[in-house]
Design a protein around this motif. Structure first.
Motif, PDB file in Angstrom:
ATOM      1  N   LEU A  58       0.855  -1.251   0.058  1.00 41.91           N
ATOM      2  CA  LEU A  58      -0.137   0.235  -0.047  1.00 41.91           C
ATOM      3  C   LEU A  58       0.916   1.103   0.508  1.00 41.91           C
ATOM      4  CD1 LEU A  58      -2.841   0.718  -0.199  1.00 41.91           C
ATOM      5  CD2 LEU A  58      -2.555   0.783   2.594  1.00 41.91           C
ATOM      6  N   GLY A  59       1.937   1.245   0.645  1.00 45.58           N
ATOM      7  CA  GLY A  59       2.928   2.157   1.223  1.00 45.58           C
ATOM      8  C   GLY A  59       3.331   2.815   0.143  1.00 45.58           C
ATOM      9  N   SER A  60       3.978   1.290  -1.679  1.00 45.23           N
ATOM     10  CA  SER A  60       4.804   1.565  -2.579  1.00 45.23           C
ATOM     11  C   SER A  60       3.723   1.812  -3.691  1.00 45.23           C
ATOM     12  CB  SER A  60       5.442   0.602  -3.003  1.00 45.23           C
ATOM     13  OG  SER A  60       4.180  -0.116  -3.318  1.00 45.23           O
ATOM     14  N   VAL A  61       2.145   1.858  -3.736  1.00 45.06           N
ATOM     15  CA  VAL A  61       1.128   2.407  -4.388  1.00 45.06           C
ATOM     16  C   VAL A  61       0.874   3.772  -4.110  1.00 45.06           C
ATOM     17  CG1 VAL A  61      -1.540   1.871  -5.151  1.00 45.06           C
ATOM     18  CG2 VAL A  61       0.039  -0.050  -4.686  1.00 45.06           C
ATOM     19  N   MET A  62       0.708   4.657  -3.014  1.00 40.61           N
ATOM     20  CA  MET A  62       0.648   5.726  -2.472  1.00 40.61           C
ATOM     21  C   MET A  62       1.672   6.543  -2.875  1.00 40.61           C
ATOM     22  SD  MET A  62      -2.379   5.846  -0.892  1.00 40.61           S
ATOM     23  CE  MET A  62      -3.249   4.243  -1.989  1.00 40.61           C
ATOM     24  N   VAL A  63       2.940   6.211  -3.061  1.00 39.19           N
ATOM     25  CA  VAL A  63       3.689   7.099  -3.756  1.00 39.19           C
ATOM     26  C   VAL A  63       4.079   6.495  -4.588  1.00 39.19           C
ATOM     27  CG1 VAL A  63       6.168   7.043  -3.859  1.00 39.19           C
ATOM     28  CG2 VAL A  63       4.944   6.713  -1.622  1.00 39.19           C
TER      29      VAL A  63
ATOM     30  N   TRP B  39      -1.061   8.415 -19.487  1.00 41.94           N
ATOM     31  CA  TRP B  39      -2.262   8.253 -19.497  1.00 41.94           C
ATOM     32  C   TRP B  39      -3.263   8.918 -18.202  1.00 41.94           C
ATOM     33  CZ3 TRP B  39      -6.238   6.797 -15.792  1.00 41.94           C
ATOM     34  CH2 TRP B  39      -7.192   6.532 -16.283  1.00 41.94           C
ATOM     35  N   TYR B  40      -2.253   9.906 -17.534  1.00 41.79           N
ATOM     36  CA  TYR B  40      -3.362  10.462 -16.587  1.00 41.79           C
ATOM     37  C   TYR B  40      -3.279  11.692 -17.240  1.00 41.79           C
ATOM     38  CZ  TYR B  40      -4.307   7.796 -12.660  1.00 41.79           C
ATOM     39  OH  TYR B  40      -4.417   6.474 -11.660  1.00 41.79           O
TER      40      TYR B  40
ATOM     41  N   THR C  55      -8.675   6.622  -7.355  1.00 38.03           N
ATOM     42  CA  THR C  55      -8.898   6.468  -6.189  1.00 38.03           C
ATOM     43  C   THR C  55      -9.018   4.478  -7.574  1.00 38.03           C
ATOM     44  OG1 THR C  55      -9.695   7.623  -5.195  1.00 38.03           O
ATOM     45  CG2 THR C  55     -10.973   5.398  -4.576  1.00 38.03           C
ATOM     46  N   LEU C  56      -9.619   4.925  -8.394  1.00 39.57           N
ATOM     47  CA  LEU C  56      -9.910   3.314  -9.091  1.00 39.57           C
ATOM     48  C   LEU C  56      -8.854   3.162  -9.821  1.00 39.57           C
ATOM     49  CD1 LEU C  56     -12.604   5.354 -11.470  1.00 39.57           C
ATOM     50  CD2 LEU C  56     -12.483   3.048 -10.213  1.00 39.57           C
ATOM     51  N   ASP C  57      -7.687   3.580  -9.724  1.00 40.54           N
ATOM     52  CA  ASP C  57      -6.451   3.088 -10.834  1.00 40.54           C
ATOM     53  C   ASP C  57      -5.448   2.726  -9.433  1.00 40.54           C
ATOM     54  OD1 ASP C  57      -5.260   2.382 -12.635  1.00 40.54           O
ATOM     55  OD2 ASP C  57      -4.100   3.545 -12.405  1.00 40.54           O
ATOM     56  N   ILE C  58      -6.327   3.244  -8.273  1.00 36.85           N
ATOM     57  CA  ILE C  58      -5.010   1.866  -6.774  1.00 36.85           C
ATOM     58  C   ILE C  58      -4.667   0.535  -7.021  1.00 36.85           C
ATOM     59  CG2 ILE C  58      -4.947   1.823  -4.513  1.00 36.85           C
ATOM     60  CD1 ILE C  58      -5.357   4.905  -4.435  1.00 36.85           C
ATOM     61  N   GLY C  59      -6.493  -0.141  -7.636  1.00 33.11           N
ATOM     62  CA  GLY C  59      -6.356  -1.552  -7.044  1.00 33.11           C
ATOM     63  C   GLY C  59      -5.115  -1.820  -8.758  1.00 33.11           C
ATOM     64  N   HIS C  60      -5.313  -1.335  -9.704  1.00 36.19           N
ATOM     65  CA  HIS C  60      -4.578  -1.354 -11.148  1.00 36.19           C
ATOM     66  C   HIS C  60      -2.838  -1.344 -10.193  1.00 36.19           C
ATOM     67  CE1 HIS C  60      -4.075  -1.529 -15.036  1.00 36.19           C
ATOM     68  NE2 HIS C  60      -2.676  -0.653 -14.716  1.00 36.19           N
ATOM     69  N   MET C  61      -2.598  -0.790 -10.124  1.00 35.78           N
ATOM     70  CA  MET C  61      -1.048   0.066  -9.344  1.00 35.78           C
ATOM     71  C   MET C  61      -0.877  -1.631  -8.569  1.00 35.78           C
ATOM     72  SD  MET C  61      -1.304   3.651  -8.827  1.00 35.78           S
ATOM     73  CE  MET C  61      -2.157   5.060 -10.668  1.00 35.78           C
TER      74      MET C  61
ATOM     75  N   LEU D 252     -13.568   6.553 -20.957  1.00 33.16           N
ATOM     76  CA  LEU D 252     -11.649   7.389 -20.514  1.00 33.16           C
ATOM     77  C   LEU D 252     -11.809   6.545 -18.915  1.00 33.16           C
ATOM     78  CD1 LEU D 252     -11.291  10.518 -22.290  1.00 33.16           C
ATOM     79  CD2 LEU D 252     -10.885   8.444 -22.865  1.00 33.16           C
ATOM     80  N   LEU D 253     -12.147   6.463 -18.574  1.00 37.96           N
ATOM     81  CA  LEU D 253     -11.653   5.837 -17.147  1.00 37.96           C
ATOM     82  C   LEU D 253     -11.961   4.504 -16.957  1.00 37.96           C
ATOM     83  CD1 LEU D 253     -13.660   8.454 -14.499  1.00 37.96           C
ATOM     84  CD2 LEU D 253     -11.507   8.228 -14.282  1.00 37.96           C
ATOM     85  N   GLU D 254     -13.045   4.104 -17.634  1.00 39.46           N
ATOM     86  CA  GLU D 254     -13.116   2.609 -18.013  1.00 39.46           C
ATOM     87  C   GLU D 254     -12.187   1.896 -18.586  1.00 39.46           C
ATOM     88  OE1 GLU D 254     -17.624   2.701 -18.526  1.00 39.46           O
ATOM     89  OE2 GLU D 254     -18.090   3.123 -16.678  1.00 39.46           O
ATOM     90  N   ALA D 255     -11.900   2.480 -19.899  1.00 37.77           N
ATOM     91  CA  ALA D 255     -11.250   2.101 -20.809  1.00 37.77           C
ATOM     92  C   ALA D 255      -9.971   1.880 -20.458  1.00 37.77           C
ATOM     93  CB  ALA D 255     -11.283   2.973 -22.751  1.00 37.77           C
ATOM     94  N   HIS D 256      -9.146   1.865 -19.158  1.00 40.85           N
ATOM     95  CA  HIS D 256      -7.950   1.626 -18.811  1.00 40.85           C
ATOM     96  C   HIS D 256      -8.203   0.115 -18.268  1.00 40.85           C
ATOM     97  CE1 HIS D 256      -3.968   3.192 -17.512  1.00 40.85           C
ATOM     98  NE2 HIS D 256      -4.092   2.898 -16.315  1.00 40.85           N
TER      99      HIS D 256
END
Length: 299
Positions: free
Chosen positions: A79-84, A152-153, A201-207, A295-299
């Motif tokens: 979680l820490g690495s994803v936040m960074v 992408w962002y 928030t939507l991309d944290i799980g992906h990361m 665009l959000l859902e296409a990622h």
């Protein structure tokens, strides 16, 4: 967020569960040294494959390390690495995307061509390539994933800024003599930041899947450091005799990704005025989704 947005957010049935789960996982990661007396990397072969007990709530792994301790410290790493990573991506993506969208012209064209280079390759394949160049380790994982996602962002943020900078209220502010910096700060940045919150928030799980996947392949976090992908890699040779050693970190990844996805969906409903209007009109009527939702859902 407006009061109406907060009300819509509170009405989502699973939001409370998702928020509680995120707070629980985050709190466990922060207070891991307080919650467990064990060292996550200390080998104690006398406790090899120890059964769950009062001392070891989920037992021990093949090296006698406490599983709960490894999970707690693994949450810190994952979680820490994803936040960074998310912070670096947002900073870089916002800087490039906002500059390209607001300035336009040759600056926009040049920055977008650079983005196109990064968007040409699948993010995970590009991350593996960068890890091969940079080497393994948590710092290099953060750099590799950030560099593969920022474009992408930047594209998404540029589209937001382009749609906002020609709105009537922005043009009126400029005609009234408001400076460019104040116009951007007052009328362009707030809605962009709202969309950034949804995106992140939507991309944290992906990361997180990227971090765990690279670690599982031996290209990310390396043993004996506690990380959920590393725990799965360590336990795969015991999948038939001790499947619980894979189940625990796998379940941790699943619950974390699910919680952030639920929060992202709820934030989108609360912060997106188009979605809000759609809910107010009638749930039985299917309106086209806003352009940025696609665009959000296409990622």
């Amino acid at each position: 967020m407006t009061p109406a947005g907060l009300k819509r957010l509170a009405q989502r049935g699973l939001v409370g569960f998702a928020l509680a789960l995120v707070l629980f996982i985050g709190g466990s990661a922060i207070f891991a040294p307080v919650l467990t007396p064990y060292d996550p990397t200390e080998v104690n072969l006398a406790d090899k494959f120890a059964e769950p007990s009062a001392e070891h709530l989920l037992g021990c792994d093949h090296l006698g390390r406490d599983v709960v301790t490894r999970l707690l410290y693994g949450a810190r790493t994952s979680l820490g690495s994803v936040m960074v990573i998310a912070g670096v991506i947002l900073l870089l993506g916002f800087s490039v995307g906002a500059t390209a969208g607001y300035v336009g012209g040759a600056v926009d064209s040049t920055l977008m061509r650079i983005c196109d280079v990064f968007l040409t390759f699948p993010t995970f394949i590009l991350a593996m390539f960068m890890i091969g160049v940079l080497g393994t380790g948590i710092v290099n994982v953060i750099i590799a994933i950030a560099l593969t996602h920022w474009a992408w962002y930047a594209r998404i943020i540029r589209s937001f800024v382009l749609s906002l900078k020609n709105r009537e209220y922005v043009l009126a502010a400029r005609v009234a003599g408001t400076g460019r910096f104040m116009t951007v700060a007052r009328h362009v940045l707030p809605p962009v930041f709202a969309q950034l919150a949804i995106l992140a928030t939507l991309d944290i799980g992906h990361m997180m899947m990227h971090v765990s996947g690279l670690s599982f392949l031996g290209l990310g976090v390396t043993p004996p450091m506690a990380e959920w992908g590393v725990m799965i890699a360590d336990a795969r040779q015991f999948v038939w005799t001790h499947p619980e050693l894979i189940m625990y970190p796998g379940l941790a990844i699943f619950l974390t990704v699910m919680a952030f996805n639920l929060l992202g969906d709820a934030l989108r409903d609360a912060l997106d005025p188009n979605t809000a209007d759609h809910h107010v009109v009638d749930h039985a009527v299917s309106d086209p989704a806003p352009a940025h939702d696609g665009l959000l859902e296409a990622h």
